[in-house]
Design an enzyme around this catalytic site. Sequence first.
Site, PDB file in Angstrom:
ATOM      1  CB  CYS A   2      46.691 -15.915   1.594  1.00 32.74           C
ATOM      2  SG  CYS A   2      46.308 -14.321   0.904  1.00 32.74           S
ATOM      3  NE  ARG A  27      50.444 -17.746   7.320  1.00 36.53           N
ATOM      4  CZ  ARG A  27      51.425 -17.950   7.040  1.00 36.53           C
ATOM      5  NH1 ARG A  27      52.184 -18.321   7.900  1.00 36.53           N
ATOM      6  NH2 ARG A  27      52.085 -17.545   5.800  1.00 36.53           N
ATOM      7  CD1 TRP A  83      46.208  -9.349   3.282  1.00 39.11           C
ATOM      8  CD2 TRP A  83      45.441  -9.746   5.432  1.00 39.11           C
ATOM      9  NE1 TRP A  83      46.446  -8.251   3.989  1.00 39.11           N
ATOM     10  CE2 TRP A  83      46.002  -8.467   5.480  1.00 39.11           C
ATOM     11  CE3 TRP A  83      44.811 -10.440   6.619  1.00 39.11           C
ATOM     12  CZ2 TRP A  83      46.154  -7.701   6.415  1.00 39.11           C
ATOM     13  CZ3 TRP A  83      44.938  -9.620   7.692  1.00 39.11           C
ATOM     14  CH2 TRP A  83      45.733  -8.257   7.712  1.00 39.11           C
ATOM     15  CG  ASN A 109      49.226 -18.021   0.470  1.00 33.37           C
ATOM     16  OD1 ASN A 109      47.816 -17.968   0.494  1.00 33.37           O
ATOM     17  ND2 ASN A 109      49.674 -18.298   1.446  1.00 33.37           N
ATOM     18  N   GLY A 110      50.008 -14.486  -2.210  1.00 34.31           N
ATOM     19  CA  GLY A 110      50.640 -13.451  -2.829  1.00 34.31           C
ATOM     20  C   GLY A 110      50.371 -12.827  -4.118  1.00 34.31           C
ATOM     21  CD  GLU A 493      57.970  -4.485  20.334  1.00 33.79           C
ATOM     22  OE1 GLU A 493      58.427  -3.712  19.268  1.00 33.79           O
ATOM     23  OE2 GLU A 493      57.208  -5.446  20.576  1.00 33.79           O
ATOM     24  CE  LYS A 497      54.049  -5.809  20.124  1.00 32.91           C
ATOM     25  NZ  LYS A 497      55.291  -6.510  19.466  1.00 32.91           N
ATOM     26  CD  GLU A 500      51.470  -5.170  17.050  1.00 33.67           C
ATOM     27  OE1 GLU A 500      51.369  -5.815  15.773  1.00 33.67           O
ATOM     28  OE2 GLU A 500      52.498  -5.481  17.802  1.00 33.67           O
ATOM     29  CG  HIS A 516      64.109  19.383  20.413  1.00 28.83           C
ATOM     30  ND1 HIS A 516      64.853  20.694  20.378  1.00 28.83           N
ATOM     31  CD2 HIS A 516      64.923  18.796  21.098  1.00 28.83           C
ATOM     32  CE1 HIS A 516      65.783  20.596  21.029  1.00 28.83           C
ATOM     33  NE2 HIS A 516      65.965  19.441  21.319  1.00 28.83           N
ATOM     34  CE  LYS A 615      53.846 -14.229  14.745  1.00 27.11           C
ATOM     35  NZ  LYS A 615      54.216 -13.126  15.923  1.00 27.11           N
TER      36      LYS A 615
HETATM   37  C1  F6R Z   1      54.686  -6.623  15.792  1.00 27.17           C
HETATM   38  C2  F6R Z   1      54.982  -7.650  14.741  1.00 27.17           C
HETATM   39  C3  F6R Z   1      55.708  -6.992  13.461  1.00 27.17           C
HETATM   40  C4  F6R Z   1      57.001  -7.907  13.234  1.00 27.17           C
HETATM   41  C5  F6R Z   1      57.399  -7.566  11.630  1.00 27.17           C
HETATM   42  C6  F6R Z   1      58.616  -8.205  10.972  1.00 27.17           C
HETATM   43  O1  F6R Z   1      54.041  -7.156  16.873  1.00 27.17           O
HETATM   44  O2  F6R Z   1      55.113  -8.406  15.022  1.00 27.17           O
HETATM   45  O3  F6R Z   1      55.871  -5.668  13.721  1.00 27.17           O
HETATM   46  O4  F6R Z   1      57.792  -7.597  14.039  1.00 27.17           O
HETATM   47  O5  F6R Z   1      56.242  -7.408  10.794  1.00 27.17           O
HETATM   48  O6  F6R Z   1      58.314  -9.642  10.990  1.00 27.17           O
HETATM   49  P1  F6R Z   1      59.164 -10.565  11.021  1.00 27.17           P
HETATM   50  O7  F6R Z   1      60.013 -10.577  12.297  1.00 27.17           O
HETATM   51  O8  F6R Z   1      58.700 -11.883  10.899  1.00 27.17           O
HETATM   52  O9  F6R Z   1      60.515 -10.121  10.040  1.00 27.17           O
END
Ligand code: F6R
Length: 620
Positions: A2, A27, A83, A109-110, A493, A497, A500, A516, A615
Amino acid sequence: MCGIVGYVGNRPAQEILLAGLRKLEYRGYDSAGVSLIADGEIESVRAVGNLDNLYAAVEAHAENGGVAVATRPATTGIGHTRWATHGRVNEVNAHPHFDTTDRVHVVVNGIVENYMVLKQRLLDMGAIFTSETDAEVIAHLVAHHLALGSLEEAVRAAYNELEGHFAFVAMTLDEPDVLVGARRECPLIVGRGDGESFLASAVPAFLAHTRRVQVIENGELVVVTPDDVKIMLPDGTVLDRPEETIDWDEETAEEAGYETFMLKEIHEQADAVAETIADRTIREDGVDLAEEASFDEALLEDIDRITIVACGTSYHAGLIGRYVIEKWSRVYTTMDIASEYRYRDPVVGPRDLVIGITQSGETADTLAAMRLAKERGAKVLAITNVVGSQATRDADGVLFTRAGLEIGVAATKTFVCQVAVMYLLALRLAELRGTMKTETLRRILAQFRNVPSLIDEVVAHAEADVEPIAEKFAHSEFFLYIGRNVGVAVALEGALKLKEISYISTDAYAAGEMKHGPIALLDESTPVVAVATDSPVLDKVISNMAEVRARGAKVIAVATHGNEAVREHSDYRLRVPDVDWMLQPLLAVIPLQVLAYAVARKRGLNVDQPRNLAKTVTVE
Ligand code: F6R
């Protein structure tokens, strides 16, 4: 996650709030709303879906004579992007929420953990609830405590009864020039202007108006008026909090001609890494971290082990860190998923250094893991991109990535900068411990310094290389990623990417694990991405590629430019230049970001705001 924005000042609040919410869109949200006070009235407008719906709802409201466009435009208001957690996505569950008499409006928020108990008590006292949310309880609770005399006192009393992790902002018709905010875990920050003040969950919400900020710490409340900001503890003790100046500019929060923020941020990686390593790599035979105000090198002394904790993409940066720290500085290093570490009763103590990597500095699990380690006597170092974030306050020292604001939900430039900081740390440790020959250190440093100048070339090559691959596989159901050594982290990674932002199922494996189990997944339709850059383990990776092709699957290799053996054993290549193999992950990940991007765009998806993702994950 949020978003909150609040305004008190001398300008029309409606546009400021709506524009502020736009800046928080990145976000992630599913509904939004604003409340405004003008001419002795308080009103809210809420809408499900994207902000265009809220703009339309505000307009319609205005046409019906609402306060939103009162003859004297409102100069006080709060806004929110929601959210959904408790309660469905609909208009009544959207924020702001208000009390039964419609005098107090709040944005939250939260999560309020004890809302059931509080709600029952308020219901018994006659409150009428209109939503299914936990957040609404705050509006009623604050309204109930208004009898104490002021909004400030009411919010303090309410805060002391609430359990959970949250940040909220309240306003009341009785005090039309006042906003009161409170923070427990979730971020809240004040923006100071001339004759106006802002309260928001993140800086971009008010960056167009001011860069002067005051951070609200965990467990603090704040009373904001156009000319004054009073920060205090829940018992009323007033605190002195200096202003800070944020060095991000408004442009950072714009797409600047790119079709998406993610693409813009992929293109900003060269500058971001250059910025992150610049003054730290000036010396020919070493790395300089000692001068940094936030970091004391004593943290690196008297340690037997390093544990890195992080989530998601940051975890992958830590994994690269694990390999390079062990290889270069010979310090035993492990990597842990923060959400596992914190619930595992880990063995950790005073001779451990625990490094929390979090670009936002607000990830609940990473913060909790860092706190646990600190409680058990470990030294705690944070690696983050956000000045003033919670991680910077919880840790004993901080090394900042200097990636600038990252808006796309998928981390790109913050990831490469985290990897760069891992290299800085590993090299410094190697220097301090004398575990690397001076000429090796010099050679690697010289190459490292040159890495930013290679990134633009990698992006340009990748953009050309991925086209036929995205064309062929954009509608595949599954991608497998493999690698060895540091290449495992790159594979993980790359797979994250793609998953997601394109919603294609992916798996990533240490290539030695293929036989395996995972090899059973392969058939003619499976694209397999192999991290096959030049390294001492390349022959092994090539054998795995041969195994893959023997099952008819197609190999997309991330390869060092000109490597013929890899060419022979692969169907498609993503080229990267030759650098020391431990530095290679920073470059090798870039074609995989670009590949994920191209596939997602071919599938017509919104890469900046993937479904179900936010985010910043401040609630565990
Ligand atoms: C993926 C992504 C997430 C963050 C994760 C941790 O692209 O961005 O997997 O890496 O939510 O976030 P931070 O780095 O802010 O702790």
